[in-house]
Design an enzyme around this catalytic site. Structure first.
Site, short mmCIF file in Angstrom:
data_model
loop_
_atom_site.label_atom_id
_atom_site.label_comp_id
_atom_site.label_asym_id
_atom_site.label_seq_id
_atom_site.Cartn_x
_atom_site.Cartn_y
_atom_site.Cartn_z
N ASN A 206 0.85 -1.20 0.00
CA ASN A 206 0.00 0.00 0.00
C ASN A 206 0.88 1.24 0.00
OD1 ASN A 206 0.56 0.77 2.85
ND2 ASN A 206 -0.38 -1.22 3.21
N LYS A 285 8.89 -17.11 -10.55
CA LYS A 285 8.15 -15.99 -11.12
C LYS A 285 6.95 -16.49 -11.93
CE LYS A 285 8.86 -12.05 -14.07
NZ LYS A 285 9.58 -11.56 -15.22
N PRO A 303 -3.64 -11.95 10.25
CA PRO A 303 -4.10 -11.71 11.63
C PRO A 303 -4.19 -10.21 11.88
CG PRO A 303 -1.80 -12.40 11.58
CD PRO A 303 -2.31 -12.55 10.19
N ILE A 305 -3.14 -7.59 14.14
CA ILE A 305 -2.11 -7.54 15.20
C ILE A 305 -2.62 -6.76 16.41
CG2 ILE A 305 0.29 -6.92 15.71
CD1 ILE A 305 0.75 -6.97 12.61
N1 CTP Z 1 -4.01 -3.32 12.10
C1 CTP Z 1 -3.37 -4.42 12.59
N2 CTP Z 1 -3.40 -5.59 11.90
C2 CTP Z 1 -4.10 -5.70 10.74
C3 CTP Z 1 -4.76 -4.56 10.23
C4 CTP Z 1 -4.68 -3.38 10.94
O1 CTP Z 1 -2.76 -4.35 13.67
N3 CTP Z 1 -4.12 -6.84 10.09
C5 CTP Z 1 -3.96 -2.07 12.87
C6 CTP Z 1 -3.30 -0.92 12.15
O2 CTP Z 1 -1.92 -0.83 12.43
C7 CTP Z 1 -4.05 0.27 12.70
C8 CTP Z 1 -5.42 -0.26 13.01
O3 CTP Z 1 -5.27 -1.68 13.12
O4 CTP Z 1 -3.50 0.76 13.89
C9 CTP Z 1 -6.47 0.05 12.01
O5 CTP Z 1 -6.04 -0.34 10.74
P1 CTP Z 1 -7.00 -0.19 9.47
O6 CTP Z 1 -6.31 -0.75 8.28
O7 CTP Z 1 -7.53 1.21 9.41
O8 CTP Z 1 -8.22 -1.10 9.93
P2 CTP Z 1 -8.66 -2.51 9.51
O9 CTP Z 1 -8.83 -3.34 10.73
O10 CTP Z 1 -7.77 -3.08 8.46
O11 CTP Z 1 -10.13 -2.24 8.97
P3 CTP Z 1 -10.61 -1.79 7.51
O12 CTP Z 1 -9.49 -2.09 6.57
O13 CTP Z 1 -11.81 -2.61 7.30
O14 CTP Z 1 -10.90 -0.33 7.66
#
Ligand code: CTP
Length: 398
Positions: A206, A285, A303, A305
């Site tokens: 991303n 590849k 997961p 985190i």
């Molecule tokens: N986060 C995490 N592990 C993941 C996804 C997100 O620990 N697999 C943490 C990010 O570091 C951030 C928070 O959760 O602090 C929110 O991340 P975000 O991407 O906005 O939320 P998502 O849970 O992925 O929800 P969505 O993509 O549906 O908005």
């Protein structure tokens, strides 16, 4: 600031006349002030004025009468912080390029402590993309602290941004650099994107640059914390004093976080973790001849985190769990949901338009004690300080 050693640098702009007052304020506060001036600064204010105010010789030239043989090394060695006021466009350009073509640039290059600078220049010079780039390099790559110029009538007859901040404001910002309010605390920060490999040469990722997390790590270290930074792939240098653990995928990040979290007082999850990863990483590849005109990628969920930490620590007072919610719409609503769903104590919510990849950012900080505030537009380092302030306040509140 009693007995604090401050090196005040003055470069050549009309705002140099305010530096005399600034020096006075430092001295009145009990600081031990040394002054170094550029030759251009001497066109606006004399070294004698500054010598009289700080009580010590004021060097200007690399090879001049006042400079001892190692002045460009001794001066920065002796100082705890360096304050440049005013900082001209040319001085900022020299520092961003790492030049050492005169005494004040050499002193700056040799200085390893916190640097605070107060820019002052004509509005068009301030708005010039070259100046903006230099300011960004100094604040984000070199970790310098800026006292933003204000908008108003400039000596050149223009009205707009470029006027040096008032000495009282610079004094406050300098005092803040001596803050060690996170001393004795261990803080874990995650930063950057994760990269989810498809094959040996391709991956899903991303747009996160990692700058927010690096700014938090930098600010927390300066404020005395013991900081571990778990970082996804970024091009950023590791801030001095920070222990960095490099990871690539969400799974690696999860493992590193779980290994480092014990004994932490706060975990600040600014990483943009990929929610999904390819089900399979191909050993070789992927070749398009072997595929049809379209290819379906099977992804599996990574997961969460933060939610894992939320479940593990079940709202204990330590570590305080801080998450980010970067959204493209309804940021506040989504932040409230994430606060609950992930068991976090604090969520920093922002809109992608206000944060991702940009230079400035604006966020709303929400916690599980119904406290919420909008930060207004800030640089990443300023937002980092605000987030840390909020964590400190959270620890202190019953
Ligand atoms: N986060 C995490 N592990 C993941 C996804 C997100 O620990 N697999 C943490 C990010 O570091 C951030 C928070 O959760 O602090 C929110 O991340 P975000 O991407 O906005 O939320 P998502 O849970 O992925 O929800 P969505 O993509 O549906 O908005």
């Amino acid at each position: 600031m009693k007995n604090r050693k401050i090196l005040l640098g003055i470069t050549g702009g009309i705002a140099a006349y305010k530096s005399a007052h600034l020096c006075r304020l430092f001295v009145r506060d009990g600081a031990d002030v040394r002054v170094v001036m550029s030759e251009a600064a001497c066109e606006f204010i004399t070294p004698l004025t500054m010598e009289t105010l700080c009580g010590k010789p004021v060097p200007v030239k690399m090879f001049g009468r006042t400079a001892g043989p190692l002045e460009h090394i001794d001066l920065p060695d002796e100082a705890e912080i360096m304050v440049i006021a005013p900082a001209t466009a040319d001085y900022l350009a020299r520092c961003a390029a790492g030049r050492a073509c005169d005494l004040i640039s050499s002193v700056t290059l040799a200085f390893t402590g916190p640097v605070l600078f107060a820019p002052a220049m004509n509005t068009n010079m301030w708005n010039n993309p070259a100046t903006a780039r230099n300011v960004l390099t100094l604040t984000e790559e070199h970790g310098w602290h800026i006292v933003q110029p204000s908008s108003g009538d400039l000596a050149c007859g223009w009205t707009g941004p470029g006027r040096m901040a008032e000495p009282e404001e610079i004094l406050d910002a300098a005092r803040a650099l001596f803050r060690r309010d996170l001393h004795g605390h261990r803080i874990l920060v995650t930063a950057g994107p994760t990269a989810e490999d498809l094959d040996p040469v391709r991956f899903l990722s991303n747009r996160s640059t990692g700058r927010m997390g690096y700014a938090i790590a930098h600010a927390a270290t300066r404020r005395g914390a013991d900081v571990v930074l778990v970082s996804g792939p970024t091009a950023l240098p590791c801030p001095t004093g920070v222990q960095r653990v490099d990871v690539r995928s969400a799974l690696e990040m999860e493992q590193a976080v779980n290994e480092e979290v014990d004994g932490c007082d706060a975990v600040i999850m600014s990483a943009a973790v990929a929610d999904y990863r390819p089900e399979q990483i191909m050993e070789h590849k992927i070749k398009k001849e072997q595929e049809g005109d379209s290819r379906v990628l099977q992804l599996v969920k990574n997961p969460d985190i933060l939610a894992g930490l939320g479940a593990r620590f079940a709202k204990k007072s330590r570590p305080v769990l801080v998450g980010f919610a970067l959204e493209t719409r309804n940021a506040i609503e989504a932040a409230r949901t994430k606060l609950q769903r992930k068991g976090a104590h604090i969520i920093v919510a922002n809109l992608a338009a206000d944060g991702l990849g940009g230079d400035d950012t604006r966020a709303t900080i929400i916690d599980d004690r119904e406290k919420m505030f909008d930060t207004g537009p800030l640089t990443k380092i300023e937002l980092a300080e605000k987030i840390l302030d909020h964590v400190l306040e959270y620890w202190d509140r019953p």
